[in-house]
Design an enzyme around this catalytic site. Structure first.
Site, mmCIF file in Angstrom:
data_model
loop_
_atom_site.group_PDB
_atom_site.id
_atom_site.type_symbol
_atom_site.label_atom_id
_atom_site.label_comp_id
_atom_site.label_asym_id
_atom_site.label_seq_id
_atom_site.Cartn_x
_atom_site.Cartn_y
_atom_site.Cartn_z
ATOM 1 C CB THR A 1 -0.954 0.002 1.213
ATOM 2 O OG1 THR A 1 -1.721 -1.165 1.178
ATOM 3 C CG2 THR A 1 -1.876 1.190 1.252
ATOM 4 C CB THR B 1 -3.560 -0.982 -1.454
ATOM 5 O OG1 THR B 1 -2.731 -2.109 -1.167
ATOM 6 C CG2 THR B 1 -4.999 -1.448 -1.461
ATOM 7 C CD GLU C 1 -3.744 -7.517 0.740
ATOM 8 O OE1 GLU C 1 -3.972 -6.442 1.287
ATOM 9 O OE2 GLU C 1 -3.287 -8.487 1.365
ATOM 10 C CD GLU D 1 -7.015 -4.628 -1.651
ATOM 11 O OE1 GLU D 1 -6.622 -4.646 -0.484
ATOM 12 O OE2 GLU D 1 -6.357 -4.132 -2.586
ATOM 13 C CG ASP E 1 -7.624 -7.129 2.639
ATOM 14 O OD1 ASP E 1 -6.680 -7.861 2.969
ATOM 15 O OD2 ASP E 1 -7.491 -5.910 2.440
ATOM 16 C CB SER F 1 -10.110 -1.611 3.486
ATOM 17 O OG SER F 1 -8.898 -0.888 3.577
ATOM 18 C CB SER F 2 -6.861 -1.868 7.884
ATOM 19 O OG SER F 2 -7.329 -3.081 8.371
ATOM 20 N N GLY G 1 -1.359 -2.832 6.275
ATOM 21 C CA GLY G 1 -2.419 -3.776 6.633
ATOM 22 C C GLY G 1 -3.183 -3.256 7.838
#
Ligand code: GLU
Length: 566
Positions: free
Chosen positions: A417, A435, A437, A456, A459, A480-481, A502
């Site tokens: 990211t 991102t 990922e 992705e 996730d 997502s974070s 992450g």
């Protein structure tokens, strides 16, 4: 967690707001930008990205009279060239915008989506009936590729707030892709880390392992295929990504990955179709909002868990007089760690894509809920982890007698990211995290098009459960974070920050805010301070410098290494 080079880059990412009062630094005489500066002071706008070429692209746009949104798109497109393993049109992200005129913060959710044909058992190997291993099967696969959201995000951001065309915003990136950028140690080592899986695809090998070799540090790397792809998008708009020949090639790459004949990697195939691409939409989204000690904190609402988790943690911390504890840094950090564990428990139980599950965003960011959750925080003792989630259906700020069931979350997010901050002379601010990922995404370059596809969908929770808000569903965005965050003081930008990493993105952003506001550190010090991260797991992960400074408790794994110190 990123190594030092990335870390410094993240440092700059939080600085843009504090450096809007000096000159835009002149472009280097060398057309290939290689200088990295963690801090800069200027006026007329500011840009921070991990990469000098991307920052230079954005500054060029600002200098020509473009605004922060124009410059952010130019920088992001350039990152697609120079940071192709972290970001690009094959991925997704979250765009947060502060409009100086209205004082309003708005966001765009450009997260990747699962294809319509995905099944709940998509992560089960049909050959064995057992779950695919995360590595290598899931990460290097078609099944983990989500429909990219980044092209639609750029288009939507320019349409809503931009002042230049997509074609003009892509120009600097096209130039960098054609003339090439100077390969640095990071680019080489990331290529080396991915060598086996890049070798697994003819298209990726042809681009990133030319002549079967790693790119050499100091050499010039050109990507004419990507320049051509950008030229196509500049001419025809982003519909040329989501429909037509390029969309067909993306779908084909996912359904029938261009495997090298000699690879031993299994590479499960995905189901993405051209219809999935044609149906993709970036979503205009209200930001999350909490007030922390007088600052208005705006973040990214679900499908990212960034805004709710940072916001809930801050609401919990707001109950305690941390500025009064300033002289006792470990006590302040104890509160920070315990609050994030509680917020992560709620993240695990409640947060997923709101288009598919009922996400209690309002409750999670409600100060009354935060006050009630603060009942679980013992200022003197660390709770046994995992802690239990709160009850969003019924809360009144008083301490509950019986908390609900235990959260059970397995963290499989990766650490790649990139994040940027851009401000302009009008005072508009963009905070944008994007991102693909994993570093290197799925490992698959769309043949002849010069960009990597994301992975992705890893996730999503990898084990399916019908009650999990982050279970796989067709058309859904994985949780997502990413936490692009803007803080206002009396309606004016005070701090804008974001990070890679992450799920540690959330704790990095949170700890930096605590350092800045509660511990009174300067912005550079707040970012440089050693970090620790508690995500509702039995042990806290900590950077070595954190352990050097505060000592190690039993079971504190060193971060970023996985060693355990006792
Ligand atoms: N996929 C992660 C997320 O959306 C980001 C990846 C990373 O930062 O490493 O939260």
């Amino acid at each position: 967690m990123p190594h030092l080079g990335r870390r410094l880059a993240a440092v700059t990412a939080a600085l843009a707001i504090s450096v809007t009062t000096g000159p835009i630094s002149p472009a280097s005489a060398d057309p290939r930008q290689t200088d990295k500066n963690p801090t800069a002071t200027g006026y007329g706008g500011a840009v921070t990205t991990v990469d000098p070429e991307a920052s230079a692209a954005a500054i060029e746009v600002l200098r020509k009279g473009g605004n922060a949104v124009d410059a952010a798109v130019a920088a992001a497109a350039t990152l697609g060239v120079t940071e192709p393993y972290s970001a690009g049109i094959g991925g997704g992200g979250y765009f947060v915008y502060y409009d100086a005129k209205s004082g309003k913060v708005s966001t765009i959710d450009g997260r990747e989506t699962a294809p319509a044909g995905i099944k709940p058992d998509a992560f089960i190997d049909p050959g064995t009936g057992k779950p695919y291993r995360f590595t290598p099967e899931l990460v290097t696969s078609g099944v983990s590729v989500g429909v990219p959201g980044t092209p639609a995000t750029w288009e939507r951001a320019l349409e809503r707030w931009g002042s230049i065309s997509l074609g003009d915003a892509l120009k600097p990136a096209i130039k960098v892709a054609d003339r090439g950028f100077v390969v640095d140690e990071t680019f080489r080592s990331q290529t080396a880390d991915n060598q086996a899986r890049f070798n697994a695809f003819t298209s990726t090998k042809d681009l990133y392992l030319q002549g079967g070799k790693l790119p050499e540090v100091g050499s010039v790397f050109q990507n004419h295929d990507l320049a051509d792809t950008y030229r196509l998008l500049a001419r025809k708009g982003m519909s040329a990504f989501y429909t037509g020949p390029l969309a067909e090639e993306i779908a084909k790459t996912v359904q029938n990955p261009p495997k090298s004949p000699d690879t031993k990697l299994p590479v499960p195939v995905g189901s993405m179709t051209t219809k999935d691409l044609a149906n993709y939409e970036a979503v205009d989204q209200d930001p999350t909002h909490v007030n922390y000690r007088g600052y208005d904190v705006y973040g990214m609402a679900p499908s990212s868990s960034g805004g709710t988790t940072v916001g809930e943690s801050l609401n919990i911390l707001d109950v305690f007089d941390l500025p009064g504890l300033k002289a006792d840094q470990p006590a302040v950090l104890h509160h920070y760690l315990e609050a994030s564990a509680l917020a992560f428990a709620d993240r695990g139980k409640y947060v997923g894509d709101p288009a598919f599950v009922d996400v209690p965003t309002e409750a999670l960011t409600d100060p009354v809920f935060g006050k009630e959750r603060a009942c679980e925080l013992d200022p003197n003792h660390a709770a046994t982890k995992p802690v239990k989630p709160g009850n969003v259906a019924s809360y009144d700020g008083t301490c509950p007698a019986k908390p609900a069931a235990l959260a059970d979350e397995k963290d499989t997010e990766n650490v790649s990211t990139t994040n940027m901050t851009v401000s302009d002379k009008w005072g508009n601010v963009v905070e944008y995290t994007l991102t693909i990922e994993q570093t290197g995404g799925s490992g698959m370059v769309v043949p002849g098009r010069g960009f990597l596809l994301n992975n992705e969908l890893t996730d999503f929770s990898t084990v399916y459960s019908a009650t999990d808000p982050n279970r796989i569903e067709p058309g859904k965005r994985p949780r997502s974070s990413m936490s692009p965050t803007i803080l206002l003081e009396d309606g004016k930008p005070f701090l804008a920050l974001g990070s890679p990493g992450g799920s540690t993105i959330i704790t990095t952003v949170l700890q930096t805010i605590v350092n800045r506001i509660d511990l009174g550190m300067s912005t550079p010090d707040a970012i440089a301070a050693p970090r620790a991260s508690q995500r509702n797991t039995a042990s806290v992960t900590a950077e070595p410098a954190f352990i050097d400074k505060y000592g190690a408790c039993v079971d504190v794994p060193v971060w970023p290494q996985a060693d355990t110190v006792g």
